[in-house]
Design a protein around this motif. Structure first.
Motif, PDB file in Angstrom:
ATOM      1  N   HIS A 185       0.834  -1.194   0.000  1.00  0.00           N
ATOM      2  CA  HIS A 185       0.000   0.000   0.000  1.00  0.00           C
ATOM      3  C   HIS A 185       0.872   1.249   0.000  1.00  0.00           C
ATOM      4  N   THR A 186       0.265   2.355  -0.344  1.00  0.00           N
ATOM      5  CA  THR A 186       0.954   3.636  -0.307  1.00  0.00           C
ATOM      6  C   THR A 186       0.206   4.593   0.610  1.00  0.00           C
ATOM      7  N   ILE A 187       0.886   5.676   0.981  1.00  0.00           N
ATOM      8  CA  ILE A 187       0.273   6.678   1.849  1.00  0.00           C
ATOM      9  C   ILE A 187      -0.735   7.493   1.058  1.00  0.00           C
ATOM     10  N   GLY A 188      -1.921   7.642   1.630  1.00  0.00           N
ATOM     11  CA  GLY A 188      -2.910   8.536   1.056  1.00  0.00           C
ATOM     12  C   GLY A 188      -2.878   9.861   1.788  1.00  0.00           C
ATOM     13  N   GLU A 189      -3.651   9.946   2.874  1.00  0.00           N
ATOM     14  CA  GLU A 189      -3.673  11.144   3.700  1.00  0.00           C
ATOM     15  C   GLU A 189      -2.870  10.909   4.976  1.00  0.00           C
ATOM     16  N   VAL A 190      -2.459  12.025   5.609  1.00  0.00           N
ATOM     17  CA  VAL A 190      -1.715  11.957   6.859  1.00  0.00           C
ATOM     18  C   VAL A 190      -2.340  12.915   7.855  1.00  0.00           C
ATOM     19  N   MET A 191      -2.420  12.488   9.118  1.00  0.00           N
ATOM     20  CA  MET A 191      -2.873  13.327  10.216  1.00  0.00           C
ATOM     21  C   MET A 191      -1.774  13.374  11.271  1.00  0.00           C
ATOM     22  N   VAL A 192      -1.505  14.558  11.801  1.00  0.00           N
ATOM     23  CA  VAL A 192      -0.562  14.723  12.900  1.00  0.00           C
ATOM     24  C   VAL A 192      -1.332  15.233  14.112  1.00  0.00           C
ATOM     25  N   ILE A 193      -1.167  14.556  15.254  1.00  0.00           N
ATOM     26  CA  ILE A 193      -1.850  14.936  16.488  1.00  0.00           C
ATOM     27  C   ILE A 193      -0.787  15.327  17.506  1.00  0.00           C
ATOM     28  N   GLY A 194      -0.839  16.577  17.975  1.00  0.00           N
ATOM     29  CA  GLY A 194       0.148  17.047  18.944  1.00  0.00           C
ATOM     30  C   GLY A 194      -0.386  18.177  19.801  1.00  0.00           C
ATOM     31  N   ASP A 195       0.415  18.579  20.780  1.00  0.00           N
ATOM     32  CA  ASP A 195      -0.069  19.540  21.772  1.00  0.00           C
ATOM     33  C   ASP A 195       0.661  20.878  21.743  1.00  0.00           C
ATOM     34  N   THR A 196       1.519  21.107  20.753  1.00  0.00           N
ATOM     35  CA  THR A 196       2.262  22.366  20.702  1.00  0.00           C
ATOM     36  C   THR A 196       2.149  23.003  19.316  1.00  0.00           C
ATOM     37  N   PRO A 197       2.438  24.304  19.231  1.00  0.00           N
ATOM     38  CA  PRO A 197       2.481  24.944  17.911  1.00  0.00           C
ATOM     39  C   PRO A 197       3.459  24.274  16.955  1.00  0.00           C
ATOM     40  N   ASN A 198       4.561  23.734  17.476  1.00  0.00           N
ATOM     41  CA  ASN A 198       5.525  23.049  16.606  1.00  0.00           C
ATOM     42  C   ASN A 198       4.925  21.820  15.939  1.00  0.00           C
ATOM     43  N   ASP A 199       3.971  21.175  16.615  1.00  0.00           N
ATOM     44  CA  ASP A 199       3.304  20.020  16.000  1.00  0.00           C
ATOM     45  C   ASP A 199       2.470  20.459  14.801  1.00  0.00           C
TER      46      ASP A 199
END
Length: 239
Positions: free
Chosen positions: A165-179
């Motif tokens: 398989h290949t990557i479709g969409e990506v989600m990043v979950i974090g708690d800082t502005p840098n995330d």
């Protein structure tokens, strides 16, 4: 595949300061830094970036040899620090990980500033190390955008090696502005959660796609992930 990347500290868990304890003890006991700089920010940064800044501010010449001394000391202390500090898995994490596990089109990984051994120690301490298939870590990188690129590449390699398989969409979950910033650097859907040191208002100012007080109410997050599920063809319908 929809790839969901989690930050660790302040997003998945709070360790009660275990990471900073191991960090600072290593500098004092192994590198001879008796007076720690008081204005060093840990949030949303890589372990390597923090260590190299402390070295510079303390008058030490940053080098690979010095980093390796720090790394050995830190990773040798983190498990003890975790056992003595009072931490917790943050609200909603386990139900969210369970929900994502049920979705066949989702792959869950890490995007963290922790060195890999430190990340694994923290997750193992809280019993969730087996929930993450791969990750981008702070062993080599000082820029979080570079860690995000590493996490993307790790996901691509993982998928290619196992099922093609290949990557479709990506989600990043974090708690800082840098995330949020590093999510944008890889074209990801950015979820900012106010369980670390930043308020919802501060996180909203960075313009993530979604802001949450914590991960107890994840209806909107899961709706975004499920919106990209493969469509199943109705075999009874006419072609």
């Amino acid at each position: 595949m929809y790839v969901v990347l989690f930050d660790i500290d302040g997003t998945l868990v709070k360790t009660g300061g275990a990471g900073q304890t191991a960090f600072l003890d290593t500098f004092r006991e192994d590198l001879g830094v008796t007076e720690m700089p008081g204005d060093i920010s840990f949030a949303g940064r890589s372990d390597r970036a923090i260590a190299e800044e402390i070295m510079r501010v303390s008058g030490l010449e940053s080098s690979e040899e010095l980093w390796q001394r720090f790394y050995a000391g830190y990773t040798g202390r983190i498990e003890k620090a975790l056992s003595t500090c009072q931490g917790e898995i943050l609200p909603g994490i386990l139900p969210l990980l369970d929900a994502l596990k049920q979705l066949d089109h989702v792959l869950v990984g890490l995007l963290t500033g922790n060195v890999e051994r430190g990340a694994q120690a923290k997750l193992a301490h809280y019993g969730i190390a087996d929930r993450f298939a791969f990750g981008g870590f702070g062993d080599l990188r000082t820029d979080r955008d570079d860690i995000a690129a590493d996490a993307w590449q790790a996901a691509a390699r993982y998928l290619a090696a196992r099922n093609g398989h290949t990557i479709g969409e990506v989600m990043v979950i974090g708690d800082t502005p840098n995330d949020v910033t590093c999510a944008r650097s890889i074209g990801a859907f950015a979820v900012a959660v106010a369980t670390g040191g930043n308020t919802s208002e501060e996180l909203a100012a960075t313009k993530p796609d979604l802001v949450l007080d914590d991960l107890s109410d994840t209806d909107a997050l899961l709706a975004e992930v499920q919106a990209h599920a493969p469509r199943t063809r109705n075999l009874a319908a006419k072609p």
